[in-house]
Design a protein around this motif. Structure first.
Motif, PDB file in Angstrom:
ATOM      1  N   ALA A  87       1.032  -1.041  -0.049  1.00 54.82           N
ATOM      2  CA  ALA A  87       0.054  -0.020  -0.100  1.00 54.82           C
ATOM      3  C   ALA A  87       0.857   1.362  -0.279  1.00 54.82           C
ATOM      4  N   GLY A  88       2.001   1.030   0.580  1.00 52.86           N
ATOM      5  CA  GLY A  88       2.931   2.234   0.559  1.00 52.86           C
ATOM      6  C   GLY A  88       3.446   2.832  -0.678  1.00 52.86           C
ATOM      7  N   TYR A  89       3.243   1.997  -1.833  1.00 45.73           N
ATOM      8  CA  TYR A  89       3.639   2.357  -3.188  1.00 45.73           C
ATOM      9  C   TYR A  89       2.513   2.957  -3.885  1.00 45.73           C
ATOM     10  N   ASN A  90       1.194   3.050  -3.373  1.00 44.39           N
ATOM     11  CA  ASN A  90       0.141   3.643  -4.009  1.00 44.39           C
ATOM     12  C   ASN A  90       0.090   3.116  -5.541  1.00 44.39           C
ATOM     13  N   LEU A  91      -0.166   2.040  -5.300  1.00 43.82           N
ATOM     14  CA  LEU A  91      -0.252   1.307  -6.848  1.00 43.82           C
ATOM     15  C   LEU A  91      -1.635   1.424  -7.490  1.00 43.82           C
ATOM     16  N   LYS A  92      -1.521   1.944  -8.657  1.00 47.58           N
ATOM     17  CA  LYS A  92      -3.015   1.799  -9.612  1.00 47.58           C
ATOM     18  C   LYS A  92      -2.850   0.799 -10.843  1.00 47.58           C
ATOM     19  N   ILE A  93      -3.607  -0.165 -10.620  1.00 46.16           N
ATOM     20  CA  ILE A  93      -3.465  -1.046 -11.701  1.00 46.16           C
ATOM     21  C   ILE A  93      -4.598  -1.137 -12.653  1.00 46.16           C
ATOM     22  N   THR A  94      -4.198  -0.988 -13.767  1.00 44.22           N
ATOM     23  CA  THR A  94      -5.085  -0.846 -15.029  1.00 44.22           C
ATOM     24  C   THR A  94      -5.078  -2.231 -15.717  1.00 44.22           C
ATOM     25  N   ASP A  95      -5.676  -2.401 -16.731  1.00 44.59           N
ATOM     26  CA  ASP A  95      -5.667  -3.726 -17.676  1.00 44.59           C
ATOM     27  C   ASP A  95      -4.202  -3.945 -18.251  1.00 44.59           C
ATOM     28  N   ASP A  96      -3.644  -2.987 -18.573  1.00 48.95           N
ATOM     29  CA  ASP A  96      -2.349  -3.153 -19.162  1.00 48.95           C
ATOM     30  C   ASP A  96      -1.131  -2.350 -18.475  1.00 48.95           C
ATOM     31  N   GLU A  97      -1.191  -1.810 -17.451  1.00 50.97           N
ATOM     32  CA  GLU A  97      -0.177  -0.930 -16.773  1.00 50.97           C
ATOM     33  C   GLU A  97      -0.428  -0.851 -15.255  1.00 50.97           C
ATOM     34  N   ILE A  98       0.675  -0.890 -14.718  1.00 53.82           N
ATOM     35  CA  ILE A  98       0.954  -0.859 -13.219  1.00 53.82           C
ATOM     36  C   ILE A  98       1.579   0.583 -12.856  1.00 53.82           C
ATOM     37  N   TRP A  99       0.747   1.489 -12.105  1.00 56.34           N
ATOM     38  CA  TRP A  99       1.514   2.605 -11.924  1.00 56.34           C
ATOM     39  C   TRP A  99       1.904   2.518 -10.510  1.00 56.34           C
ATOM     40  N   VAL A 100       3.356   3.099 -10.088  1.00 58.42           N
ATOM     41  CA  VAL A 100       3.790   2.678  -8.815  1.00 58.42           C
ATOM     42  C   VAL A 100       4.189   4.316  -8.631  1.00 58.42           C
ATOM     43  N   THR A 101       4.061   4.589  -7.308  1.00 54.88           N
ATOM     44  CA  THR A 101       4.470   5.763  -6.511  1.00 54.88           C
ATOM     45  C   THR A 101       5.682   5.561  -5.650  1.00 54.88           C
TER      46      THR A 101
END
Length: 92
Positions: A61-75
């Protein structure tokens, strides 16, 4: 960051950076924290599902992930520090 022999990355704390600067003869002046966010294509994120299942939820959770169908967004949080080399009598 420092790449360790086992391939993991060592993230330094603020205090560790201050100690590194002091060891190099530098003085800590100021600092602040920012965040950067970047994508990773899911098709090239081998082992991602394993990581999600293996590590503590609070760590993930500390990486504030956003997961879409084709990408993983990492903070990632980034520490920004200003060090200064002390002036010498000769440098004045």
């Amino acid at each position: 960051m420092q790449m360790k022999k086992d391939g993991h990355i060592k993230f330094y704390t603020k205090r560790e950076w201050e100690e590194i600067g002091e060891a190099a003869g530098l003085h800590y002046i100021d600092g602040f924290e920012t965040s950067i966010r970047f994508p990773k294509k899911r098709e090239t994120a081998w082992g991602f599902e394993d990581i999600l299942n293996r590590f503590d939820h609070d760590v993930i959770a500390g990486y504030n992930l956003k997961i879409t169908d084709d990408e993983i967004w990492v903070t990632e949080r980034v520490n920004n520090f200003l060090f200064q080399k002390p002036r010498t009598e000769e440098g004045r």
